[in-house]
Scaffold this active site. Structure first.
Site, PDB file in Angstrom:
ATOM      1  N   GLU A 334       0.831  -1.207   0.000  1.00  0.00           N
ATOM      2  CA  GLU A 334       0.000   0.000   0.000  1.00  0.00           C
ATOM      3  C   GLU A 334       0.865   1.257   0.000  1.00  0.00           C
ATOM      4  O   GLU A 334       0.621   2.198  -0.767  1.00  0.00           O
ATOM      5  CB  GLU A 334      -0.931   0.014   1.218  1.00  0.00           C
ATOM      6  N   ASP A 338       1.036   4.075  -3.020  1.00  0.00           N
ATOM      7  CA  ASP A 338       0.649   5.468  -2.803  1.00  0.00           C
ATOM      8  C   ASP A 338       1.771   6.439  -3.165  1.00  0.00           C
ATOM      9  O   ASP A 338       1.529   7.483  -3.784  1.00  0.00           O
ATOM     10  CB  ASP A 338       0.248   5.671  -1.337  1.00  0.00           C
ATOM     11  N   SER A 603      -6.981   2.304  -4.066  1.00  0.00           N
ATOM     12  CA  SER A 603      -5.740   2.802  -3.478  1.00  0.00           C
ATOM     13  C   SER A 603      -4.848   3.414  -4.545  1.00  0.00           C
ATOM     14  O   SER A 603      -3.949   4.180  -4.226  1.00  0.00           O
ATOM     15  CB  SER A 603      -4.976   1.668  -2.778  1.00  0.00           C
TER      16      SER A 603
END
Length: 761
Positions: A334, A338, A603
């Site tokens: 994650e 990002d 995401s």
């Protein structure tokens, strides 16, 4: 310690002496705002006279398996006591934020500091002192009062929580996982009831990262596609899609830049230079990933920077410690996603990877919440970002009242300070809590991390070329020097991997989604291909609809804050299209001679839109406006009204002209690409002994996944008795929709419209 009859005296005379004066006009934003008020704690704090605070425990534990009480000695560190501001101050804050987004107001884009937020809109010092004194008397350690004067960081044990708040911390088994939560609503002395919402941190249910599990893939240069190294991941509907040798597509940054018309801004010097994008996380990444990504995809010449750190309050409370994982084996995918895809859109921006550990806080949102909260409350302006992206989520039904209030206070404060916040909508259709699994035992819901009216929520779309058979029209057959193949904007549909995908059902087999799903039972009798993976959207059951969300064609006729606001690429039907990551375990090499990781999910959508906002910030500043824009949503809806029309009356021709289905034909001047095909109605199940609302059941699986026995299977719907385009939860429609919000954007046209809205050249 016996505390039942402890009495704490409060001197009203002394409290009155601490009344705040009228907000000084040194900041134009606060001119004329008078929030002076008398203390609301006016009675002696008596532990024998208590009041219960409603919704301060999770209702879901009523259906969980109790596994025993926690030990009284268990530490409970850095709980957050959430304070209740008065009606006067709540109204004044709402009025200020409205004015800050109104170009006709003298307070337009006049932002405030954390200290000004606290002194003007927080809880009065006298009331805070009364609460602090009570906490201390109960044996807790008060670590800090936040500058926003809306929360108190404090620590103690489970035993102190039981004695002070009259609730038992227990172990509960939920979906085969051991969780800790308070058994009942908490109580506080009645004298404090008016200034206390509750305590965030009494349970360990936290939002989850919103991405599809990454796939390791090897590039095949002869076919210009990737081959997944493992086929263990279920790819719903794959039996109906032709994947030659299981080849899949990996998008490069160039593709996203081209599809959303970002790259033309680079030629005018707009790359995000000088803008800080903070991605908030609960685990570190290998710091060699980002420079590898920048180098591999030709982004190194734009001057972007990267740093990974733990944001602290001043003085530090110690509530944000290093979560670890800054290595190939321990990093968070994650966090990698990002940081890399905010840079993919804004390669000149400063990327702050802001991480706080979950293990040092039992706060509901753990490290992600603390990372964002500490950034927003940094009293040094240089320590606050311009843009925040939060790619985590959990449904409101999984969130207690105090934790939800803490989130909403945090995002309102960020908005008032001028910070633009973007939150992922979710990856499981009409309920964001089932990423990687299947909606069961729960109905329609929305991401509690995003339903505040002070952030912008980004949903997921899918490129339509695969199902339309138009790939050669929109993509080159061979990649360029930076591995991109996109020629232009590509028509989009809602990202939905289930048989509820109406476009896939019609294009592949000429059926409705309902019949497509029924037929799938023949080929999938055990339900292994049942999924809820899809871009999320839905109405809030907590936050009311802001005025700016009512003004556009298609806006839901409800009273709820509705999600999402906009969408960008999130994933694909059949698992065909992904984006490429450079990770520690699988670093990128020239021409992808070694394996890479492919990933998808909302995401991805949120940090990409954060990158677009960074370009807007720089463009507005270059044109002579203020760099910070606050919450993007009010402006986005105003611009969308110009293109789609209002909720009533005749609609402008641009409503149809800007339909995503038109592709590049006639959409060159559009700000938004209105996604009107598909929807995020996905499969849902009902196991024996449970109830799943908002699900139209179309069949029964004799033994679900050969482990759960007879299980009903259906499609998410607002009706349990019929399923059609009106009841599916939710279809893509003209204007705004629960499936994709306002749709996706042309970044170049968005900046031009944004500047015009601000009367800038």
């Amino acid at each position: 310690m016996k505390t039942e009859h402890v009495m704490i005296g409060v001197s009203i005379a002394a409290a009155l002496a601490t009344l705040p004066s009228m907000a000084l006009a040194s900041n134009a934003a606060l001119s004329g705002i008078d929030t002076t008020e008398a203390p609301r704690v006016t009675q002696t704090v008596d532990n024998s006279v208590v009041s219960t605070l409603s919704n301060t425990h999770l209702s879901l534990i009523a259906h969980a398996t109790l596994a025993g009480a926690v030990d009284d000695a268990m530490p409970m560190n850095h709980m957050q006591l959430i304070l209740q501001r008065s009606a006067l101050r709540s109204s004044a804050l709402e009025s200020l934020i409205t004015a800050q987004h109104d170009p006709s107001s003298a307070k337009y884009q006049q932002w405030i500091t954390p200290e000004e937020f606290g002194s003007t809109f927080g809880v009065a010092d006298a009331d805070i002192n009364a609460v602090k004194s009570w906490l201390t008397s109960q044996g807790f350690t008060v670590n800090a009062v936040y500058p926003n004067k809306s929360q108190i960081d404090f620590s103690g044990t489970a035993g102190l929580v039981r004695q002070a708040f009259h609730t038992q911390e227990n172990h509960y088994i939920v979906s085969h996982v051991d969780h800790i939560a308070n058994a009942t609503d908490i109580s506080v002395p009645s004298a404090l009831q008016a200034v206390v919402i509750g305590v965030a941190g009494l349970n360990d249910f936290r939002p989850q990262p919103l991405h599809v599990p990454p796939q390791v893939a090897q590039y095949d240069s002869s076919k210009h596609s990737f081959k997944l190294q493992s086929s263990s991941t279920v790819r719903p509907g794959a039996q109906a899609v032709n994947f030659p040798n299981y080849g899949v597509r990996g998008f490069a940054p160039y593709d996203m830049q081209t599809i959303y018309s970002v790259s033309p801004l680079y030629t005018s010097g707009l790359t995000g230079t000088g803008i800080v994008i903070a991605v908030v996380e609960d685990q570190d990444m290998d710091v060699t990933d980002w420079p590898n990504f920048v180098s591999q995809f030709g982004l190194g010449g734009y001057g972007g920077t990267f740093k990974q750190f733990q944001p602290q309050l001043t003085p530090s409370t110690g509530n944000c410690t290093d979560p670890g994982g800054a290595n190939p084996d321990g990093e968070s995918i994650e966090t990698v996603l990002d940081s890399e895809y905010s840079t993919a859109i804004a390669p000149g921006a400063h990327i702050w990877v802001s991480t706080c550990s979950d293990s040092d806080s039992s706060n509901f949102f753990g490290g992600v919440y603390l990372a964002a909260d500490n950034l927003i409350n940094n009293t040094n302006a240089a320590g606050r970002p311009n843009v925040i992206s939060a790619s985590y989520g959990w449904a409101e039904g999984m969130t207690d009242a105090a934790s939800k209030a803490a989130i909403d206070i945090m995002w309102a404060q960020g908005d008032a300070e001028g910070i633009s916040v973007f939150v992922s909508a979710g990856d499981s259709g009409s309920n964001p809590s089932f990423n990687g699994s299947i909606i069961n035992g729960a109905g329609i819901d929305a991401n509690s991390f995003g339903t505040s009216p002070n952030d912008t929520v980004v949903g997921g779309s899918d490129t339509a070329d695969i199902l339309d058979g138009t790939t050669s029209k929109y993509f080159n057959s061979t990649p360029n020097a930076v591995y991109g193949t996109a020629k232009s904007y590509v028509p989009e549909i809602t990202w939905n991997t289930s048989c509820g995908n109406t476009v896939a059902a019609q294009k592949l087999v000429g059926l409705t989604a309902l019949q497509f799903c029924k037929n799938a039972l023949i080929y999938d009798p055990y339900g292994f291909y049942v999924t809820s993976e899809s871009g999320s959207g839905g109405p809030s059951s907590v936050d009311s609809k802001p005025a700016w969300q009512r003004i556009v064609y298609g806006a839901a006729k409800d009273q709820s804050r509705d999600l999402p606001d906009v969408s960008l690429f999130g994933g694909s039907y059949g698992g065909y299209s992904w984006v490429i990551l450079c990770t520690g375990a699988n670093p990128c090499t020239p021409n992808f001679t070694s394996p890479v990781e492919l990933v998808a999910g909302t995401s991805l959508s949120s940090p990409m839109f954060a990158g677009i906002q960074a370009l807007i910030d720089q463009g507005v500043k270059q044109a002579g406006g203020p760099v910070d824009q606050g919450n993007a949503a009010p402006t986005l809806y105003e611009l969308a009204r110009n293109e789609y029309g209002g909720p009533t009356g005749s609609q402008p021709p641009t409503l149809s002209d800007c339909n995503s289905n038109n592709g590049t034909k006639g959409t060159s001047k559009c700000v938004f690409y209105n996604i009107t095909e598909g929807g995020n109605s996905t499969q849902c199940i009902q196991l024996q002994g449970e109830v799943t609302p908002d699900c139209y059941f179309y069949g029964t699986i004799a033994d679900f996944q050969q482990a759960y026995g007879p299980t009903q299977v259906g499609l998410t719907s607002t009706s349990t008795t019929k399923y059609n385009s009106n009841t599916a939860a939710f279809p893509s429609t003209a204007g705004w929709s629960f499936a994709n919000g306002l749709g996706s954007v042309n970044a170049t046209n968005l900046l031009a419209a944004w500047k015009k809205f601000n009367a800038l050249p």
